[in-house]
Design an enzyme around this catalytic site. Structure first.
Site, PDB file in Angstrom:
ATOM      1  N   HIS A  57       7.042   6.105  -4.931  1.00 41.19           N
ATOM      2  CA  HIS A  57       7.529   6.817  -6.109  1.00 41.19           C
ATOM      3  C   HIS A  57       6.476   7.765  -6.664  1.00 41.19           C
ATOM      4  O   HIS A  57       5.848   7.519  -7.696  1.00 41.19           O
ATOM      5  CB  HIS A  57       7.991   5.823  -7.170  1.00 41.19           C
ATOM      6  CG  HIS A  57       9.296   5.165  -6.849  1.00 41.19           C
ATOM      7  ND1 HIS A  57       9.696   3.954  -7.379  1.00 41.19           N
ATOM      8  CD2 HIS A  57      10.297   5.560  -6.017  1.00 41.19           C
ATOM      9  CE1 HIS A  57      10.885   3.645  -6.905  1.00 41.19           C
ATOM     10  NE2 HIS A  57      11.268   4.590  -6.080  1.00 41.19           N
ATOM     11  N   CYS A 112       6.391  -2.775   2.000  1.00 40.91           N
ATOM     12  CA  CYS A 112       5.119  -3.410   1.683  1.00 40.91           C
ATOM     13  C   CYS A 112       5.187  -4.890   2.061  1.00 40.91           C
ATOM     14  O   CYS A 112       6.165  -5.576   1.714  1.00 40.91           O
ATOM     15  CB  CYS A 112       4.818  -3.263   0.196  1.00 40.91           C
ATOM     16  SG  CYS A 112       3.339  -4.180  -0.329  1.00 40.91           S
ATOM     17  N   GLU A 142      13.528  -1.809  -4.963  1.00 42.42           N
ATOM     18  CA  GLU A 142      12.983  -3.108  -4.576  1.00 42.42           C
ATOM     19  C   GLU A 142      13.917  -4.238  -4.989  1.00 42.42           C
ATOM     20  O   GLU A 142      14.151  -5.186  -4.226  1.00 42.42           O
ATOM     21  CB  GLU A 142      11.604  -3.323  -5.196  1.00 42.42           C
ATOM     22  CG  GLU A 142      10.964  -4.641  -4.769  1.00 42.42           C
ATOM     23  CD  GLU A 142       9.650  -4.923  -5.468  1.00 42.42           C
ATOM     24  OE1 GLU A 142       9.343  -6.120  -5.641  1.00 42.42           O
ATOM     25  OE2 GLU A 142       8.939  -3.965  -5.834  1.00 42.42           O
ATOM     26  N   CYS A 210       2.289  -8.012  -7.515  1.00 42.75           N
ATOM     27  CA  CYS A 210       1.280  -7.783  -6.481  1.00 42.75           C
ATOM     28  C   CYS A 210      -0.108  -7.625  -7.085  1.00 42.75           C
ATOM     29  O   CYS A 210      -0.280  -7.307  -8.272  1.00 42.75           O
ATOM     30  CB  CYS A 210       1.656  -6.572  -5.626  1.00 42.75           C
ATOM     31  SG  CYS A 210       1.141  -4.984  -6.281  1.00 42.75           S
ATOM     32  N   SER A 283       0.813   4.535  -6.620  1.00 43.40           N
ATOM     33  CA  SER A 283       1.325   5.487  -5.631  1.00 43.40           C
ATOM     34  C   SER A 283       0.774   6.892  -5.842  1.00 43.40           C
ATOM     35  O   SER A 283       1.366   7.882  -5.408  1.00 43.40           O
ATOM     36  CB  SER A 283       2.863   5.511  -5.660  1.00 43.40           C
ATOM     37  OG  SER A 283       3.341   5.708  -6.973  1.00 43.40           O
TER      38      SER A 283
END
Length: 332
Positions: A57, A112, A142, A210, A283
């Site tokens: 993104h 990922c 996601e 994450c 990102s």
């Protein structure tokens, strides 16, 4: 220069203006892997290479890959049969994999690995017949991919306000998972509300949010309390970048804004501002941050002081299907 790990940022007492730079910031291992996957695919197979959804993104990353021959599509019916398509870092559902097979598409899965872990957890909980409460944002790729792993078992929870409306088959068999890019604090608040209603709530075997999301939120907490302004570099459809703005304000920043690059900075934001803190989402390529720092330098701000809150060394291997073709090309 940078402060010692874990210590509050040190401002220059002889300068009225300061710039603090969060570390870590920018690309995470999953984003780096996804972008390199598309680059390597273009080098190996030639243009065009199709990519379902934005690979990550960030509009600048997408535009750069488009200039090299990548074609971004919303759905697989836009990809000619037999062509190569890359799945984005955010992951896809089993239904998308099946559709690709039906259309004889050559697929490269750049999901990922930390998102793939959540998919595995969803399948495991579903196989044990748990109701799964997925904490995340409706419509995010996601979330759609994870929910597609066990659609009959998963229901979305966006905030503590949704908890009263949750209905499950057996209160003793409820588990939770989360989108990987959420605010840590907000997610824990939602989990606490769910656990109050379902005391036997089962946790995932490890954190779903994450490491990079957590580290970037920790870093922005370090540079925000003394900041008159926090500039977060990132695109508006980047969940983790949007969260950084929120975390900065919660941590004490007087103001915080999200910008795609330095051209979106409003000069008025700098009026009366002595300390500017800068960070970027997971990102965001570093050259966009450098553009913001150059913008500030041109307006009388000194070189940035890096504030280190964590070290990152994780690297993910490229998707196995791409590695196989790269090895074959080297032997040919």
């Amino acid at each position: 220069m940078s402060t010692d790990l874990g210590l509050p940022p040190v401002l220059d007492p002889e300068s009225a203006k300061n710039v603090l730079l969060a570390a870590p910031r920018g690309y995470c291992a999953g984003v780096d892997r996804a972008v390199i996957t598309v680059e390597k695919a273009l080098d190996l197979y030639g243009a065009p290479v199709y990519v379902r959804k934005q690979i990550v993104h960030n509009k600048h990353v997408v535009a750069n890959l488009e200039s090299r021959g990548a074609i971004f599509v919303e759905e697989l019916d836009e990809v000619p049969e037999g062509q190569t398509v890359v799945f984005s870092a955010h992951g896809v559902s089993p239904a998308v994999h099946a559709q690709a097979a039906e259309r004889s598409l050559k697929t490269i899965d750049a999901t990922c690995p930390l998102v793939t872990k959540v998919h595995h957890e969803a399948r495991r909980f579903a196989s044990d017949d748990y109701d799964i409460l997925l904490i995340g944002h409706e419509g995010h790729e996601e979330v759609e991919g994870t929910a597609g792993e066990a659609p009959d078992h998963i229901q979305l929870v966006q905030s503590p306000d949704d908890v009263d409306g949750i209905v499950v088959r057996d209160p003793a068999k409820v588990a939770w998972l989360s989108q990987t890019t959420l605010s840590v604090d907000e997610t824990l608040e939602t989990v606490a509300a769910i656990r109050e209603k379902f005391p036997l709530l089962l946790d995932p075997p490890s954190d779903d949010i994450c490491y990079a999301t957590q580290n970037r939120q920790l870093a922005v907490k370090e540079i925000s309390p003394s900041a008159d302004l926090v500039i977060v570099v990132g695109s508006r459809n980047s969940s983790n970048s949007v969260r950084l703005v929120e975390v900065a304000l919660e941590a004490g920043a007087k103001a915080s804004y999200l910008v795609d690059d330095h051209t979106e900075i409003d000069e008025a934001w700098l009026d009366g501002v002595e300390t500017v803190s800068v960070t970027s989402g997971a990102s965001v390529p570093e050259d966009l941050v450098e553009g913001v720092l150059a913008f500030l330098s041109e307006r009388g701000y000194p070189d940035a002081k890096a504030v280190h809150s964590a070290e990152e060394s994780l690297i993910f291997a490229l998707p196995p299907e791409l590695r196989r073709d790269l090895r074959a090309a080297q032997k040919a």
